[in-house]
Design a protein around this motif. Sequence first.
Motif, PDB file in Angstrom:
ATOM      1  N   HIS A  31       0.865  -1.026  -0.069  1.00  0.00           N
ATOM      2  CA  HIS A  31       0.087   0.182  -0.028  1.00  0.00           C
ATOM      3  C   HIS A  31       0.937   1.401   0.000  1.00  0.00           C
ATOM      4  O   HIS A  31       0.463   1.920  -0.747  1.00  0.00           O
ATOM      5  N   ILE A  32       1.955   1.303   0.996  1.00  0.00           N
ATOM      6  CA  ILE A  32       2.665   2.286   0.941  1.00  0.00           C
ATOM      7  C   ILE A  32       3.514   2.670  -0.408  1.00  0.00           C
ATOM      8  O   ILE A  32       3.858   3.553  -1.083  1.00  0.00           O
ATOM      9  N   ALA A  33       3.788   1.484  -1.341  1.00  0.00           N
ATOM     10  CA  ALA A  33       4.647   1.520  -2.352  1.00  0.00           C
ATOM     11  C   ALA A  33       3.677   2.088  -3.488  1.00  0.00           C
ATOM     12  O   ALA A  33       4.259   2.742  -4.091  1.00  0.00           O
ATOM     13  N   VAL A  34       2.516   1.531  -3.569  1.00  0.00           N
ATOM     14  CA  VAL A  34       1.383   2.234  -4.329  1.00  0.00           C
ATOM     15  C   VAL A  34       1.475   3.682  -4.198  1.00  0.00           C
ATOM     16  O   VAL A  34       1.407   4.318  -5.367  1.00  0.00           O
ATOM     17  N   GLU A  35       1.388   4.333  -2.932  1.00  0.00           N
ATOM     18  CA  GLU A  35       1.212   5.518  -2.885  1.00  0.00           C
ATOM     19  C   GLU A  35       2.426   6.359  -3.208  1.00  0.00           C
ATOM     20  O   GLU A  35       2.450   7.554  -3.632  1.00  0.00           O
ATOM     21  N   GLU A  36       3.479   5.697  -3.332  1.00  0.00           N
ATOM     22  CA  GLU A  36       4.945   6.290  -3.754  1.00  0.00           C
ATOM     23  C   GLU A  36       5.056   6.158  -5.518  1.00  0.00           C
ATOM     24  O   GLU A  36       5.937   6.788  -5.839  1.00  0.00           O
ATOM     25  N   GLY A  37       4.097   5.495  -5.777  1.00  0.00           N
ATOM     26  CA  GLY A  37       4.128   5.696  -7.170  1.00  0.00           C
ATOM     27  C   GLY A  37       4.657   4.213  -7.872  1.00  0.00           C
ATOM     28  O   GLY A  37       4.957   4.226  -9.154  1.00  0.00           O
ATOM     29  N   PHE A  38       4.868   3.301  -7.077  1.00  0.00           N
ATOM     30  CA  PHE A  38       5.402   1.981  -7.632  1.00  0.00           C
ATOM     31  C   PHE A  38       4.107   0.682  -7.501  1.00  0.00           C
ATOM     32  O   PHE A  38       3.226   1.042  -6.885  1.00  0.00           O
ATOM     33  N   GLN A  39       4.534  -0.243  -8.322  1.00  0.00           N
ATOM     34  CA  GLN A  39       3.450  -1.546  -8.342  1.00  0.00           C
ATOM     35  C   GLN A  39       3.513  -2.307  -6.930  1.00  0.00           C
ATOM     36  O   GLN A  39       2.306  -2.722  -6.723  1.00  0.00           O
ATOM     37  N   SER A  40       4.561  -2.100  -6.158  1.00  0.00           N
ATOM     38  CA  SER A  40       4.573  -3.089  -5.180  1.00  0.00           C
ATOM     39  C   SER A  40       5.692  -2.608  -4.220  1.00  0.00           C
ATOM     40  O   SER A  40       6.818  -2.036  -4.821  1.00  0.00           O
ATOM     41  N   TRP A  41       5.719  -3.133  -3.183  1.00  0.00           N
ATOM     42  CA  TRP A  41       7.047  -2.973  -2.321  1.00  0.00           C
ATOM     43  C   TRP A  41       8.157  -3.582  -3.023  1.00  0.00           C
ATOM     44  O   TRP A  41       9.311  -2.739  -2.812  1.00  0.00           O
ATOM     45  N   SER A  42       8.296  -4.689  -3.613  1.00  0.00           N
ATOM     46  CA  SER A  42       9.368  -5.044  -4.313  1.00  0.00           C
ATOM     47  C   SER A  42       9.761  -4.396  -5.213  1.00  0.00           C
ATOM     48  O   SER A  42      11.156  -4.225  -5.322  1.00  0.00           O
ATOM     49  N   HIS A  43       8.840  -3.871  -5.985  1.00  0.00           N
ATOM     50  CA  HIS A  43       9.452  -2.877  -7.255  1.00  0.00           C
ATOM     51  C   HIS A  43       9.963  -1.615  -6.438  1.00  0.00           C
ATOM     52  O   HIS A  43      10.955  -1.120  -7.001  1.00  0.00           O
ATOM     53  N   LEU A  44       9.642  -1.051  -5.359  1.00  0.00           N
ATOM     54  CA  LEU A  44       9.926   0.108  -4.686  1.00  0.00           C
ATOM     55  C   LEU A  44      11.510  -0.118  -4.140  1.00  0.00           C
ATOM     56  O   LEU A  44      12.401   0.571  -4.218  1.00  0.00           O
ATOM     57  N   ALA A  45      11.714  -1.386  -3.691  1.00  0.00           N
ATOM     58  CA  ALA A  45      12.880  -1.671  -3.019  1.00  0.00           C
ATOM     59  C   ALA A  45      14.005  -2.021  -3.981  1.00  0.00           C
ATOM     60  O   ALA A  45      15.407  -1.457  -3.809  1.00  0.00           O
ATOM     61  N   ALA A  46      13.554  -2.584  -5.090  1.00  0.00           N
ATOM     62  CA  ALA A  46      14.439  -2.924  -6.202  1.00  0.00           C
ATOM     63  C   ALA A  46      15.096  -1.552  -6.763  1.00  0.00           C
ATOM     64  O   ALA A  46      16.191  -1.199  -6.929  1.00  0.00           O
ATOM     65  N   ALA A  47      14.035  -0.541  -7.060  1.00  0.00           N
ATOM     66  CA  ALA A  47      14.412   0.908  -7.477  1.00  0.00           C
ATOM     67  C   ALA A  47      15.520   1.688  -6.556  1.00  0.00           C
ATOM     68  O   ALA A  47      16.105   2.197  -6.950  1.00  0.00           O
ATOM     69  N   SER A  48      14.999   1.478  -5.315  1.00  0.00           N
ATOM     70  CA  SER A  48      15.822   2.336  -4.349  1.00  0.00           C
ATOM     71  C   SER A  48      17.138   1.821  -3.962  1.00  0.00           C
ATOM     72  O   SER A  48      18.091   2.465  -3.640  1.00  0.00           O
ATOM     73  N   ALA A  49      17.314   0.600  -4.126  1.00  0.00           N
ATOM     74  CA  ALA A  49      18.510  -0.094  -3.913  1.00  0.00           C
ATOM     75  C   ALA A  49      19.595   0.166  -4.921  1.00  0.00           C
ATOM     76  O   ALA A  49      20.766  -0.239  -4.905  1.00  0.00           O
ATOM     77  N   GLY A  50      19.182   0.764  -6.444  1.00  0.00           N
ATOM     78  CA  GLY A  50      20.026   0.778  -7.295  1.00  0.00           C
ATOM     79  C   GLY A  50      20.067  -0.432  -8.402  1.00  0.00           C
ATOM     80  O   GLY A  50      19.460  -1.377  -7.921  1.00  0.00           O
ATOM     81  N   GLU A  51      20.858  -0.164  -9.412  1.00  0.00           N
ATOM     82  CA  GLU A  51      20.580  -1.261 -10.052  1.00  0.00           C
ATOM     83  C   GLU A  51      21.826  -2.699  -9.731  1.00  0.00           C
ATOM     84  O   GLU A  51      22.747  -2.405  -9.165  1.00  0.00           O
ATOM     85  N   THR A  52      21.145  -3.616  -9.824  1.00  0.00           N
ATOM     86  CA  THR A  52      21.900  -4.832  -9.418  1.00  0.00           C
ATOM     87  C   THR A  52      21.926  -5.723 -10.659  1.00  0.00           C
ATOM     88  O   THR A  52      21.246  -5.374 -11.863  1.00  0.00           O
ATOM     89  N   PRO A  53      22.699  -6.917 -10.722  1.00  0.00           N
ATOM     90  CA  PRO A  53      22.557  -7.726 -12.084  1.00  0.00           C
ATOM     91  C   PRO A  53      21.027  -8.135 -12.312  1.00  0.00           C
ATOM     92  O   PRO A  53      20.564  -8.210 -13.557  1.00  0.00           O
ATOM     93  N   ALA A  54      20.442  -8.452 -11.143  1.00  0.00           N
ATOM     94  CA  ALA A  54      18.851  -8.716 -11.449  1.00  0.00           C
ATOM     95  C   ALA A  54      18.065  -7.563 -11.970  1.00  0.00           C
ATOM     96  O   ALA A  54      17.281  -7.878 -12.934  1.00  0.00           O
ATOM     97  N   THR A  55      18.180  -6.723 -11.530  1.00  0.00           N
ATOM     98  CA  THR A  55      17.268  -5.271 -11.951  1.00  0.00           C
ATOM     99  C   THR A  55      17.715  -5.038 -13.453  1.00  0.00           C
ATOM    100  O   THR A  55      17.050  -4.626 -13.968  1.00  0.00           O
ATOM    101  N   ALA A  56      19.019  -5.188 -13.646  1.00  0.00           N
ATOM    102  CA  ALA A  56      19.585  -4.881 -14.889  1.00  0.00           C
ATOM    103  C   ALA A  56      19.204  -5.922 -16.050  1.00  0.00           C
ATOM    104  O   ALA A  56      18.614  -5.446 -17.130  1.00  0.00           O
ATOM    105  N   MET A  57      18.999  -7.086 -15.571  1.00  0.00           N
ATOM    106  CA  MET A  57      18.479  -8.096 -16.508  1.00  0.00           C
ATOM    107  C   MET A  57      16.947  -7.693 -16.533  1.00  0.00           C
ATOM    108  O   MET A  57      16.223  -7.785 -17.663  1.00  0.00           O
ATOM    109  N   MET A  58      15.973  -7.482 -15.463  1.00  0.00           N
ATOM    110  CA  MET A  58      14.820  -7.231 -15.584  1.00  0.00           C
ATOM    111  C   MET A  58      14.345  -6.324 -16.521  1.00  0.00           C
ATOM    112  O   MET A  58      13.372  -6.172 -17.143  1.00  0.00           O
ATOM    113  N   SER A  59      15.214  -5.201 -16.445  1.00  0.00           N
ATOM    114  CA  SER A  59      15.009  -3.931 -17.312  1.00  0.00           C
ATOM    115  C   SER A  59      15.228  -4.269 -18.894  1.00  0.00           C
ATOM    116  O   SER A  59      14.747  -3.669 -19.702  1.00  0.00           O
ATOM    117  N   ASN A  60      15.810  -5.379 -19.278  1.00  0.00           N
ATOM    118  CA  ASN A  60      16.022  -5.787 -20.735  1.00  0.00           C
ATOM    119  C   ASN A  60      15.276  -6.808 -21.173  1.00  0.00           C
ATOM    120  O   ASN A  60      15.336  -7.261 -22.088  1.00  0.00           O
TER     121      ASN A  60
END
Length: 236
Positions: A31-60
């Motif tokens: 709920h907090i993540a949606v209020e911040e403009g993200f789809q879910s908390w996992s989406h917010l956490a991934a974005a705030s943590a910066g790019e990792t190998p998994a997030t780099a792959m996810m974006s491609n």
Amino acid sequence: MQLSAPIHRLKHNAKRMARQKPIALHEALDHIAVEEGFQSWSHLAAASAGETPATAMMSNLKPGDLVLLGARPGQGKTRVGLELACMAAILGRQGYFFTLDYHERDIADLLASLNVDRAAGQFPITVDTSDDVSADYVISRLQDTTSPALIVVDYLQLLDQKRVNSSLPEQIAALRKFVKTSAAICVVISQIDRMFDLSGKDLPDVSDVRLPNPLDLSVFDKTCFLHNGAISINTP
């Protein structure tokens, strides 16, 4: 995207919301993540943590992709694959992790290291540690699913270990056909030959993939290689 408060403060707000409502903590986090403009908390956490190998792959990744993910032992390829499956909801997908290499307890330990609590329903992920995992098995498990899938298969060199299974090229061709027709995404984890350690290269490439049985690697839409925290993402 700029957060309205530091992430530790947002977590505190979610805990307070969970107590007041009352609702489950993972629901409050989402709920907090949606209020911040993200789809879910996992989406917010991934974005705030910066790019990792998994997030780099996810974006491609895109629908219909068949992807090879390779690394030497100890470089985190299984962890990255599991993280991708956990993050599938970011793309509106159901995550599946099929492994011939790990037991359920091992996967539970890896999930714990990712701060994932499956019992709490934090992430929609299905883990399958059956000894019967093969392309046909994966396809049969997903044949009747209604949600688009993000599939991780661990790992390439074990798929045709059983004599009753089709050859490796036939299995990879079947997976490719399935993801193309269903718009799924499939990431296949692969071993890298130990000679890479003596090559002096910063990252492996397709020439370093260990292939006990012949396979044309151009069948993969993308190849991703990990080493020492770095990642290369390539389109053949």
